[in-house]
Motif scaffolding. Structure first.
Motif, short mmCIF file in Angstrom:
data_model
loop_
_atom_site.label_atom_id
_atom_site.label_comp_id
_atom_site.label_asym_id
_atom_site.label_seq_id
_atom_site.Cartn_x
_atom_site.Cartn_y
_atom_site.Cartn_z
N THR A 1 -3.45 -37.19 -30.65
CA THR A 1 -2.62 -37.44 -29.46
C THR A 1 -1.50 -38.43 -29.78
OG1 THR A 1 -4.53 -37.05 -28.01
CG2 THR A 1 -2.66 -38.25 -27.07
N VAL B 1 -3.12 -36.60 -20.45
CA VAL B 1 -4.00 -35.89 -21.36
C VAL B 1 -5.17 -35.34 -20.57
CG1 VAL B 1 -5.37 -36.01 -23.47
CG2 VAL B 1 -3.36 -37.49 -23.20
N THR C 1 -1.31 -31.10 -17.11
CA THR C 1 -1.79 -31.60 -18.40
C THR C 1 -0.72 -31.46 -19.47
OG1 THR C 1 -4.11 -31.11 -17.89
CG2 THR C 1 -3.51 -31.22 -20.22
N GLN C 2 -0.30 -32.57 -20.05
CA GLN C 2 0.71 -32.53 -21.11
C GLN C 2 0.08 -32.31 -22.48
OE1 GLN C 2 3.97 -32.61 -20.30
NE2 GLN C 2 4.39 -32.02 -22.42
N VAL C 3 -1.10 -32.89 -22.70
CA VAL C 3 -1.86 -32.65 -23.93
C VAL C 3 -3.23 -32.13 -23.51
CG1 VAL C 3 -2.94 -33.67 -25.96
CG2 VAL C 3 -0.66 -34.41 -25.26
N ALA D 1 3.92 -28.57 -23.68
CA ALA D 1 2.57 -29.14 -23.79
C ALA D 1 2.05 -28.98 -25.22
CB ALA D 1 1.63 -28.46 -22.81
N TYR D 2 1.02 -29.74 -25.51
CA TYR D 2 0.43 -29.77 -26.85
C TYR D 2 -1.06 -29.46 -26.72
CZ TYR D 2 0.02 -31.32 -31.73
OH TYR D 2 -0.18 -31.38 -33.09
N ILE E 1 -4.98 -29.47 -28.52
CA ILE E 1 -5.91 -29.99 -29.53
C ILE E 1 -7.25 -29.30 -29.32
CG2 ILE E 1 -7.10 -32.02 -30.45
CD1 ILE E 1 -4.79 -33.72 -29.26
N TYR F 1 1.32 -36.97 -32.03
CA TYR F 1 2.31 -36.18 -31.30
C TYR F 1 3.15 -37.06 -30.38
CZ TYR F 1 4.38 -32.84 -28.10
OH TYR F 1 5.28 -32.13 -27.34
N PHE F 2 2.50 -37.96 -29.63
CA PHE F 2 3.22 -38.80 -28.67
C PHE F 2 4.27 -39.67 -29.37
CE2 PHE F 2 3.44 -42.92 -26.39
CZ PHE F 2 4.07 -42.48 -25.24
#
Length: 313
Positions: free
Chosen positions: A107, A140, A192-194, A221-222, A224, A110-111
């Protein structure tokens, strides 16, 4: 007491030594492919990981089956062929801390745009980049609020990220917006961004992260995934990354492992790949935990972490 041991990867001797030390009154029996125990007394317990169909006959005689990890899909895939004895998954055994560290790193990487800085460094470029956004706007979402998901949620919250959670059944986490069930999945994803996937693999969650659901994430968005590869529809994720809707992904688990050399993920720079190492079983702790539970069962006491076959975890 006789304890049957088996690992699909063949790395069993260290486990046998540790169990012999933890349960000196017990006989440990290492089962190997095409091995028959018909002429020997039945085993009382089995401790296994990724068993083969040939092992199922031996499992029919034990009091309980213990797993050497948290996931249960490698055993439940046998369905009705499994004997009707308790199946006990491994509890934390040091995995929660490792998982939280991995997700926090992915996280933050990426951030803070460390992925972009890595690309620049390979090209010899010195160029400070603007931050992606304020942390307060960088929500997140943790998909799955079990024994591994909750520590991840707490760690991200301690780092100052807004967090939200989704689970199949309602959960109450003070100060954290929680969503439950398929009816609320869309609302969870849209804010949700991540997205961090921590779900167990069941028939209901297989391919849950497909094009339709991934498209409900905000643009940029990302993703994981540290749970199971089959939760994610891999072609759909790749298409959405190439289309620009998903910014990228950090993936530790895959539908086929090791990830085949021709797989397109290898050639996508916006996807970071690790070889299923986000949370490794700590053998000594796992053996202590399993040995303690065997002791409780022998004394007629209740134990935790018995798998609910209907729910799949």
């Amino acid at each position: 007491m006789r304890i049957l041991l088996y690992r699909g990867d063949g790395v069993i001797e260290p486990w046998a030594r540790d169990f012999a030390a933890a349960l000196p009154h017990a006989e440990t029996v290492v089962w190997r492919e095409n091995m028959s125990l018909a002429s020997q007394p039945p085993c009382d317990y089995a401790v296994v990981w990724a068993p083969t169909p040939q092992l199922l006959d031996q499992l029919a005689h034990v009091k309980a089956i213990f797993l050497m990890g948290a996931g249960v899909d490698a055993l439940l895939k046998f369905g009705d062929a499994l004997p009707h004895v308790p199946i006990v998954r491994l509890g934390d055994a040091g995995m929660a801390e490792q998982m939280a560290e991995y997700v926090a790193y992915a996280t933050l990487r990426y951030f803070r745009r460390f992925d972009d800085y890595e690309q620049q460094a390979r090209q010899g470029i010195w160029n400070p980049l603007e931050t992606r956004r304020r942390k307060a706007d960088f929500t997140v979402g943790v998909l799955g609020l079990g024994k591994l998901g909750m520590p991840v949620l707490r760690t991200l919250r301690q780092l100052g990220f807004p967090v939200r959670g989704w689970s199949r059944s309602p959960k109450d986490v003070p100060g954290v917006p929680c969503f439950a069930g398929m009816d609320e999945l869309g609302d969870f994803l849209s804010g949700t961004q991540v997205l961090v996937c921590m779900l167990p693999l069941t028939p209901e969650t297989t391919n849950l992260l497909d094009r339709a659901h991934l498209s409900q994430l905000p643009e940029g968005a990302y993703v994981i995934n540290v749970a199971r590869g089959a939760l994610l529809a891999e072609p759909d994720l790749l298409a959405l990354i190439r289309a620009g809707h998903i910014a990228g992904a950090t993936l530790d688990v895959f539908r086929n492992e090791p990830l085949p050399a021709p797989h397109p993920f290898w050639n996508e720079p916006r996807i970071t790949i690790t070889p299923h190492i986000s949370a490794l079983t700590l053998r000594e702790e796992a053996v202590r935990q399993i040995a303690a539970k065997i002791g409780k069962l022998e004394r007629g006491e209740a134990i935790d972490d018995i798998v609910d076959r209907a729910r799949g975890y």
